[in-house]
Each structure stands twice: as structure tokens, then as C-alpha cells.
Design a protein around this motif. Structure first.
Motif, PDB file in Angstrom:
ATOM      1  N   LYS A  23       0.834  -1.204   0.000  1.00  0.00           N
ATOM      2  CA  LYS A  23       0.000   0.000   0.000  1.00  0.00           C
ATOM      3  C   LYS A  23       0.869   1.254   0.000  1.00  0.00           C
ATOM      4  O   LYS A  23       0.608   2.200  -0.747  1.00  0.00           O
ATOM      5  CB  LYS A  23      -0.926   0.009   1.219  1.00  0.00           C
ATOM      6  N   LEU A  24       1.907   1.251   0.811  1.00  0.00           N
ATOM      7  CA  LEU A  24       2.812   2.402   0.860  1.00  0.00           C
ATOM      8  C   LEU A  24       3.548   2.589  -0.466  1.00  0.00           C
ATOM      9  O   LEU A  24       3.733   3.711  -0.940  1.00  0.00           O
ATOM     10  CB  LEU A  24       3.803   2.251   2.007  1.00  0.00           C
ATOM     11  N   GLU A  25       3.944   1.476  -1.080  1.00  0.00           N
ATOM     12  CA  GLU A  25       4.627   1.526  -2.369  1.00  0.00           C
ATOM     13  C   GLU A  25       3.705   2.122  -3.441  1.00  0.00           C
ATOM     14  O   GLU A  25       4.114   2.980  -4.227  1.00  0.00           O
ATOM     15  CB  GLU A  25       5.047   0.107  -2.760  1.00  0.00           C
ATOM     16  N   ILE A  26       2.455   1.698  -3.457  1.00  0.00           N
ATOM     17  CA  ILE A  26       1.487   2.208  -4.427  1.00  0.00           C
ATOM     18  C   ILE A  26       1.197   3.686  -4.168  1.00  0.00           C
ATOM     19  O   ILE A  26       1.115   4.484  -5.101  1.00  0.00           O
ATOM     20  CB  ILE A  26       0.191   1.371  -4.391  1.00  0.00           C
ATOM     21  N   ALA A  27       1.062   4.051  -2.896  1.00  0.00           N
ATOM     22  CA  ALA A  27       0.827   5.448  -2.548  1.00  0.00           C
ATOM     23  C   ALA A  27       1.972   6.320  -3.063  1.00  0.00           C
ATOM     24  O   ALA A  27       1.743   7.418  -3.585  1.00  0.00           O
ATOM     25  CB  ALA A  27       0.668   5.607  -1.042  1.00  0.00           C
ATOM     26  N   GLU A  28       3.185   5.818  -2.955  1.00  0.00           N
ATOM     27  CA  GLU A  28       4.348   6.555  -3.450  1.00  0.00           C
ATOM     28  C   GLU A  28       4.286   6.678  -4.971  1.00  0.00           C
ATOM     29  O   GLU A  28       4.529   7.754  -5.528  1.00  0.00           O
ATOM     30  CB  GLU A  28       5.640   5.866  -3.027  1.00  0.00           C
ATOM     31  N   GLU A  29       3.939   5.575  -5.661  1.00  0.00           N
ATOM     32  CA  GLU A  29       3.842   5.592  -7.123  1.00  0.00           C
ATOM     33  C   GLU A  29       2.808   6.616  -7.595  1.00  0.00           C
ATOM     34  O   GLU A  29       2.992   7.253  -8.627  1.00  0.00           O
ATOM     35  CB  GLU A  29       3.445   4.209  -7.646  1.00  0.00           C
ATOM     36  N   LEU A  30       1.714   6.755  -6.849  1.00  0.00           N
ATOM     37  CA  LEU A  30       0.641   7.670  -7.229  1.00  0.00           C
ATOM     38  C   LEU A  30       0.863   9.090  -6.718  1.00  0.00           C
ATOM     39  O   LEU A  30       0.041   9.970  -6.955  1.00  0.00           O
ATOM     40  CB  LEU A  30      -0.708   7.151  -6.706  1.00  0.00           C
ATOM     41  N   GLY A  31       1.943   9.303  -5.986  1.00  0.00           N
ATOM     42  CA  GLY A  31       2.222  10.629  -5.451  1.00  0.00           C
ATOM     43  C   GLY A  31       1.359  10.984  -4.249  1.00  0.00           C
ATOM     44  O   GLY A  31       1.125  12.157  -3.968  1.00  0.00           O
ATOM     45  N   LEU A  32       0.878   9.970  -3.543  1.00  0.00           N
ATOM     46  CA  LEU A  32      -0.010  10.188  -2.406  1.00  0.00           C
ATOM     47  C   LEU A  32       0.658   9.925  -1.058  1.00  0.00           C
ATOM     48  O   LEU A  32       0.018  10.067  -0.016  1.00  0.00           O
ATOM     49  CB  LEU A  32      -1.243   9.276  -2.526  1.00  0.00           C
ATOM     50  N   LEU A  33       1.912   9.551  -1.074  1.00  0.00           N
ATOM     51  CA  LEU A  33       2.580   9.152   0.161  1.00  0.00           C
ATOM     52  C   LEU A  33       2.618  10.283   1.191  1.00  0.00           C
ATOM     53  O   LEU A  33       2.350  10.051   2.371  1.00  0.00           O
ATOM     54  CB  LEU A  33       3.992   8.638  -0.126  1.00  0.00           C
ATOM     55  N   ASP A  34       2.906  11.492   0.751  1.00  0.00           N
ATOM     56  CA  ASP A  34       2.933  12.631   1.687  1.00  0.00           C
ATOM     57  C   ASP A  34       1.563  12.851   2.317  1.00  0.00           C
ATOM     58  O   ASP A  34       1.453  13.100   3.513  1.00  0.00           O
ATOM     59  CB  ASP A  34       3.401  13.905   0.990  1.00  0.00           C
ATOM     60  N   LYS A  35       0.519  12.752   1.505  1.00  0.00           N
ATOM     61  CA  LYS A  35      -0.838  12.934   2.013  1.00  0.00           C
ATOM     62  C   LYS A  35      -1.189  11.853   3.030  1.00  0.00           C
ATOM     63  O   LYS A  35      -1.771  12.131   4.077  1.00  0.00           O
ATOM     64  CB  LYS A  35      -1.838  12.906   0.852  1.00  0.00           C
ATOM     65  N   ARG A  37       0.886  10.194   4.914  1.00  0.00           N
ATOM     66  CA  ARG A  37       1.656  10.448   6.138  1.00  0.00           C
ATOM     67  C   ARG A  37       1.079  11.606   6.938  1.00  0.00           C
ATOM     68  O   ARG A  37       1.129  11.592   8.158  1.00  0.00           O
ATOM     69  CB  ARG A  37       3.119  10.705   5.793  1.00  0.00           C
ATOM     70  N   GLU A  38       0.525  12.600   6.258  1.00  0.00           N
ATOM     71  CA  GLU A  38      -0.042  13.758   6.945  1.00  0.00           C
ATOM     72  C   GLU A  38      -1.390  13.458   7.591  1.00  0.00           C
ATOM     73  O   GLU A  38      -1.613  13.785   8.750  1.00  0.00           O
ATOM     74  CB  GLU A  38      -0.222  14.925   5.964  1.00  0.00           C
ATOM     75  N   VAL A  39      -2.317  12.872   6.814  1.00  0.00           N
ATOM     76  CA  VAL A  39      -3.691  12.712   7.296  1.00  0.00           C
ATOM     77  C   VAL A  39      -4.127  11.257   7.463  1.00  0.00           C
ATOM     78  O   VAL A  39      -5.222  10.996   7.928  1.00  0.00           O
ATOM     79  CB  VAL A  39      -4.701  13.442   6.372  1.00  0.00           C
ATOM     80  N   GLY A  40      -3.282  10.318   7.061  1.00  0.00           N
ATOM     81  CA  GLY A  40      -3.628   8.907   7.190  1.00  0.00           C
ATOM     82  C   GLY A  40      -4.452   8.402   6.010  1.00  0.00           C
ATOM     83  O   GLY A  40      -4.841   9.168   5.128  1.00  0.00           O
ATOM     84  N   TRP A  41      -4.705   7.111   6.016  1.00  0.00           N
ATOM     85  CA  TRP A  41      -5.436   6.481   4.913  1.00  0.00           C
ATOM     86  C   TRP A  41      -6.854   7.030   4.784  1.00  0.00           C
ATOM     87  O   TRP A  41      -7.388   7.144   3.694  1.00  0.00           O
ATOM     88  CB  TRP A  41      -5.485   4.962   5.099  1.00  0.00           C
ATOM     89  N   ALA A  42      -7.466   7.363   5.894  1.00  0.00           N
ATOM     90  CA  ALA A  42      -8.841   7.860   5.875  1.00  0.00           C
ATOM     91  C   ALA A  42      -8.944   9.226   5.208  1.00  0.00           C
ATOM     92  O   ALA A  42     -10.036   9.643   4.824  1.00  0.00           O
ATOM     93  CB  ALA A  42      -9.393   7.936   7.297  1.00  0.00           C
ATOM     94  N   GLY A  43      -7.848   9.913   5.029  1.00  0.00           N
ATOM     95  CA  GLY A  43      -7.850  11.228   4.404  1.00  0.00           C
ATOM     96  C   GLY A  43      -7.871  11.189   2.886  1.00  0.00           C
ATOM     97  O   GLY A  43      -7.979  12.230   2.241  1.00  0.00           O
ATOM     98  N   LEU A  44      -7.772  10.002   2.300  1.00  0.00           N
ATOM     99  CA  LEU A  44      -7.792   9.896   0.844  1.00  0.00           C
ATOM    100  C   LEU A  44      -9.222   9.999   0.331  1.00  0.00           C
ATOM    101  O   LEU A  44     -10.171   9.577   0.997  1.00  0.00           O
ATOM    102  CB  LEU A  44      -7.193   8.559   0.399  1.00  0.00           C
ATOM    103  N   SER A  45      -9.361  10.531  -0.872  1.00  0.00           N
ATOM    104  CA  SER A  45     -10.686  10.622  -1.483  1.00  0.00           C
ATOM    105  C   SER A  45     -11.110   9.240  -1.979  1.00  0.00           C
ATOM    106  O   SER A  45     -10.294   8.316  -2.071  1.00  0.00           O
ATOM    107  CB  SER A  45     -10.650  11.600  -2.666  1.00  0.00           C
TER     108      SER A  45
END
Length: 75
Positions: A23-35, A37-45
Motif C-alpha cells: 500500500k505504501l509503495e502504491i501510494a508513493e507511485e501515485l504521489g499520495l505518500l505525503d498525504k 503520512r499527513e492525514v492517514g489512509w482515511a484522508g484519501l478521497s
């Protein structure tokens, strides 16, 4: 008397470490890793979560297929 409910986090299923790493690897690929880390998984749209889920499913399928091929090749 007011009923105290458990937080949503305590009700969520725990994921194995290998899935969490994917999940972390995919988040990094999509450019979502910073988001994340800041707000957690629940902060994603919903769109971001869906994209993550689709890619995670694809990666898991590919891994299972590779393991199956390797097992067949060894026999």
C-alpha cells in the motif's frame, strides 16, 4: 447514561505487514505518500482509494501468478 462507542480505527481489520508495504509503495507511485503520512489512509478521497485498491489487487494477482509459475517450474 451516554453510550461510548469505539473509534472507527479499532473496528478496522488489521492488514499484514506485506500488504501494508505494498500500500505504501502504491501510494508513493501515485504521489499520495505525503498525504497519507499527513492525514492517514482515511484522508484519501474515494477516487484515490479506488485507484489504490485497483493497483493493490493487480499487484497481489501478479504476485500469486508468479508464485504459481515458480512452483510449476520447480516441479
Amino acid at each position: 447514561m451516554e453510550k461510548i462507542s469505539k473509534s472507527r480505527k479499532s473496528k478496522m481489520k488489521k492488514t499484514p505487514d506485506d500488504v501494508e508495504a505494498m500500500k505504501l509503495e502504491i501510494a508513493e507511485e501515485l504521489g499520495l505518500l505525503d498525504k497519507v503520512r499527513e492525514v492517514g489512509w482515511a484522508g484519501l478521497s474515494a477516487k484515490e482509494t479506488g485507484r489504490m485498491g485497483g493497483l493493490l489487487t493487480k499487484k497481489k494477482k501478479d504476485l500469486m501468478a508468479a508464485e504459481k509459475r515458480q512452483k510449476t517450474d520447480e516441479s
